[in-house]
Design a protein around this motif. Structure first.
Motif, mmCIF file in Angstrom:
data_model
loop_
_atom_site.group_PDB
_atom_site.id
_atom_site.type_symbol
_atom_site.label_atom_id
_atom_site.label_comp_id
_atom_site.label_asym_id
_atom_site.label_seq_id
_atom_site.Cartn_x
_atom_site.Cartn_y
_atom_site.Cartn_z
ATOM 1 N N PRO A 1 0.813 -1.221 0.000
ATOM 2 C CA PRO A 1 0.000 0.000 0.000
ATOM 3 C C PRO A 1 0.848 1.272 0.000
ATOM 4 C CG PRO A 1 0.269 -0.719 2.256
ATOM 5 C CD PRO A 1 1.088 -1.659 1.386
ATOM 6 N N ASP A 2 2.098 1.161 -0.480
ATOM 7 C CA ASP A 2 3.051 2.269 -0.349
ATOM 8 C C ASP A 2 3.013 3.295 -1.477
ATOM 9 O OD1 ASP A 2 4.147 1.106 2.019
ATOM 10 O OD2 ASP A 2 5.219 -0.307 0.735
ATOM 11 N N SER A 3 2.931 2.837 -2.735
ATOM 12 C CA SER A 3 3.000 3.796 -3.837
ATOM 13 C C SER A 3 2.560 3.167 -5.151
ATOM 14 C CB SER A 3 4.426 4.343 -3.997
ATOM 15 O OG SER A 3 5.294 3.326 -4.424
ATOM 16 N N PHE A 4 2.145 4.030 -6.055
ATOM 17 C CA PHE A 4 1.956 3.626 -7.445
ATOM 18 C C PHE A 4 2.246 4.833 -8.323
ATOM 19 C CE2 PHE A 4 -2.352 5.029 -6.357
ATOM 20 C CZ PHE A 4 -2.797 5.691 -7.488
ATOM 21 N N THR A 5 2.559 4.548 -9.586
ATOM 22 C CA THR A 5 2.918 5.600 -10.532
ATOM 23 C C THR A 5 2.082 5.437 -11.788
ATOM 24 O OG1 THR A 5 5.194 5.630 -9.717
ATOM 25 C CG2 THR A 5 4.806 6.600 -11.902
ATOM 26 N N ASP A 6 1.524 6.544 -12.269
ATOM 27 C CA ASP A 6 0.873 6.530 -13.580
ATOM 28 C C ASP A 6 1.634 7.467 -14.504
ATOM 29 O OD1 ASP A 6 -0.928 9.204 -13.775
ATOM 30 O OD2 ASP A 6 -1.111 8.397 -11.744
ATOM 31 N N GLU A 7 1.740 7.054 -15.778
ATOM 32 C CA GLU A 7 2.466 7.834 -16.774
ATOM 33 C C GLU A 7 1.658 7.907 -18.056
ATOM 34 O OE1 GLU A 7 6.785 7.252 -17.012
ATOM 35 O OE2 GLU A 7 6.508 5.621 -15.556
ATOM 36 N N GLN A 8 1.728 9.064 -18.704
ATOM 37 C CA GLN A 8 1.043 9.238 -19.976
ATOM 38 C C GLN A 8 1.641 8.307 -21.026
ATOM 39 O OE1 GLN A 8 0.187 13.233 -21.961
ATOM 40 N NE2 GLN A 8 1.852 12.445 -23.225
ATOM 41 N N VAL A 9 0.754 7.622 -21.752
ATOM 42 C CA VAL A 9 1.138 6.787 -22.894
ATOM 43 C C VAL A 9 0.892 7.570 -24.191
ATOM 44 C CG1 VAL A 9 0.664 4.622 -24.096
ATOM 45 C CG2 VAL A 9 0.577 4.697 -21.600
ATOM 46 N N ARG A 10 -0.255 8.236 -24.237
ATOM 47 C CA ARG A 10 -0.621 9.105 -25.369
ATOM 48 C C ARG A 10 -1.372 10.298 -24.781
ATOM 49 N NH1 ARG A 10 -1.589 4.197 -26.319
ATOM 50 N NH2 ARG A 10 -3.761 4.216 -25.713
ATOM 51 N N GLY A 11 -1.134 11.460 -25.368
ATOM 52 C CA GLY A 11 -1.878 12.605 -24.869
ATOM 53 C C GLY A 11 -1.224 13.930 -25.152
ATOM 54 N N PRO A 12 -1.675 14.947 -24.443
ATOM 55 C CA PRO A 12 -1.297 16.312 -24.782
ATOM 56 C C PRO A 12 0.101 16.740 -24.337
ATOM 57 C CG PRO A 12 -2.758 16.320 -22.890
ATOM 58 C CD PRO A 12 -2.680 14.899 -23.384
ATOM 59 N N PHE A 13 0.740 15.984 -23.456
ATOM 60 C CA PHE A 13 2.044 16.383 -22.939
ATOM 61 C C PHE A 13 3.168 15.689 -23.702
ATOM 62 C CE2 PHE A 13 -0.942 16.720 -19.403
ATOM 63 C CZ PHE A 13 -0.708 18.020 -18.990
ATOM 64 N N ARG A 14 4.368 16.289 -23.655
ATOM 65 C CA ARG A 14 5.543 15.561 -24.151
ATOM 66 C C ARG A 14 5.763 14.355 -23.264
ATOM 67 N NH1 ARG A 14 10.851 18.876 -24.675
ATOM 68 N NH2 ARG A 14 10.394 18.609 -22.517
ATOM 69 N N PHE A 15 5.624 14.552 -21.937
ATOM 70 C CA PHE A 15 5.550 13.441 -20.996
ATOM 71 C C PHE A 15 4.838 13.915 -19.743
ATOM 72 C CE2 PHE A 15 9.380 15.369 -19.285
ATOM 73 C CZ PHE A 15 9.245 15.167 -17.922
ATOM 74 N N PHE A 16 4.283 12.942 -19.007
ATOM 75 C CA PHE A 16 3.577 13.234 -17.764
ATOM 76 C C PHE A 16 3.740 12.028 -16.847
ATOM 77 C CE2 PHE A 16 0.047 13.206 -14.858
ATOM 78 C CZ PHE A 16 -0.160 14.536 -14.541
ATOM 79 N N ARG A 17 4.200 12.269 -15.623
ATOM 80 C CA ARG A 17 4.377 11.199 -14.630
ATOM 81 C C ARG A 17 3.815 11.684 -13.297
ATOM 82 N NH1 ARG A 17 9.576 10.983 -14.638
ATOM 83 N NH2 ARG A 17 9.620 9.456 -16.297
ATOM 84 N N HIS A 18 3.042 10.814 -12.638
ATOM 85 C CA HIS A 18 2.444 11.136 -11.342
ATOM 86 C C HIS A 18 2.732 9.982 -10.390
ATOM 87 C CE1 HIS A 18 -1.504 12.342 -9.040
ATOM 88 N NE2 HIS A 18 -0.448 12.265 -8.240
ATOM 89 N N VAL A 19 3.563 10.252 -9.383
ATOM 90 C CA VAL A 19 3.893 9.266 -8.353
ATOM 91 C C VAL A 19 3.012 9.556 -7.140
ATOM 92 C CG1 VAL A 19 5.692 8.341 -6.850
ATOM 93 C CG2 VAL A 19 6.273 9.092 -9.173
ATOM 94 N N HIS A 20 2.305 8.525 -6.671
ATOM 95 C CA HIS A 20 1.426 8.620 -5.507
ATOM 96 C C HIS A 20 2.099 7.832 -4.377
ATOM 97 C CE1 HIS A 20 -2.105 9.427 -8.290
ATOM 98 N NE2 HIS A 20 -1.278 8.782 -9.102
ATOM 99 N N GLU A 21 2.338 8.471 -3.234
ATOM 100 C CA GLU A 21 2.952 7.796 -2.094
ATOM 101 C C GLU A 21 2.018 7.893 -0.894
ATOM 102 O OE1 GLU A 21 7.273 8.628 -1.525
ATOM 103 O OE2 GLU A 21 6.862 10.111 -3.092
ATOM 104 N N PHE A 22 2.039 6.853 -0.046
ATOM 105 C CA PHE A 22 1.149 6.772 1.102
ATOM 106 C C PHE A 22 1.978 6.377 2.323
ATOM 107 C CE2 PHE A 22 -0.882 5.756 -2.851
ATOM 108 C CZ PHE A 22 -1.985 6.585 -2.859
ATOM 109 N N ILE A 23 2.045 7.273 3.316
ATOM 110 C CA ILE A 23 2.883 7.064 4.490
ATOM 111 C C ILE A 23 2.011 7.140 5.737
ATOM 112 C CG2 ILE A 23 4.842 7.980 5.800
ATOM 113 C CD1 ILE A 23 5.744 9.277 3.086
ATOM 114 N N PRO A 24 2.009 6.075 6.574
ATOM 115 C CA PRO A 24 1.246 6.144 7.826
ATOM 116 C C PRO A 24 1.680 7.374 8.628
ATOM 117 C CG PRO A 24 2.158 3.941 7.504
ATOM 118 C CD PRO A 24 2.773 4.830 6.458
ATOM 119 N N ASP A 25 0.685 8.119 9.153
ATOM 120 C CA ASP A 25 1.018 9.375 9.810
ATOM 121 C C ASP A 25 -0.087 9.795 10.767
ATOM 122 O OD1 ASP A 25 2.561 11.874 10.098
ATOM 123 O OD2 ASP A 25 0.905 12.795 9.000
ATOM 124 N N ASP A 26 0.213 9.829 12.044
ATOM 125 C CA ASP A 26 -0.650 10.436 13.052
ATOM 126 C C ASP A 26 -2.133 10.078 12.905
ATOM 127 O OD1 ASP A 26 -1.124 11.998 15.302
ATOM 128 O OD2 ASP A 26 -1.442 13.820 14.122
#
Length: 151
Positions: A77-102
């Motif tokens: 349950p720590d992280s996942f990454t999505d990246e553009q395959v086709r679309g409006p950007f030259r490239f696009f990357r989104h890293v999602h991280e989840f850290i237990p906290d308070d």
């Protein structure tokens, strides 16, 4: 040029629950209602997993835009990454991280992208596109906070 930004959001959910909410196509569609975003190909409902692709259709700047992305990294349950395959950007990357906290989870969104169109694209990145995308991520996270509290 590459533009990057980081958003940090604390949500009162366990990391695994928030991980699933963040990779849920239906939750994403709900969070992007203002831009009329919807999934039109690939995985169009439910949870995304490693290797899955989804094509989004949304309206931004009064223009319909289509972007296909793939889950390229997946560590529950720590992280996942999505990246553009086709679309409006030259490239696009989104890293999602989840850290237990308070008593909940700190969700960290790390976004990197580059606009097309050379000098014009670099001007757009600096003038408005970076902030526009960061606002979209913050809007999405507010939606997750509201829906996480209801879960």
């Amino acid at each position: 040029m590459t533009v990057s930004f980081t958003c940090r959001t604390h949500i009162g959910m366990e990391p695994g629950e928030l991980f699933d909410l963040a990779r849920n196509v239906d939750a994403h569609v709900g969070s992007m209602a203002k831009s009329r975003e919807r999934a039109v190909a690939g995985v169009v409902s439910g949870l995304l997993s490693e290797g899955d692709e989804v094509t989004w259709l949304a309206w931004h700047f009064a223009v319909p835009l289509r972007m296909s992305s793939r889950i390229t990294r997946f560590r529950f349950p720590d992280s996942f990454t999505d990246e553009q395959v086709r679309g409006p950007f030259r490239f696009f990357r989104h890293v999602h991280e989840f850290i237990p906290d308070d008593g909940g989870t700190l969700m960290i969104d790390r976004v990197e992208f580059a606009a097309p169109f050379g000098v014009v694209g670099r001007f757009a990145e600096k003038a408005f596109l970076g902030r526009y995308l960061q606002n979209l991520i913050e809007l999405r996270n507010e939606y997750l906070v509201r829906n996480g509290a209801a879960a």
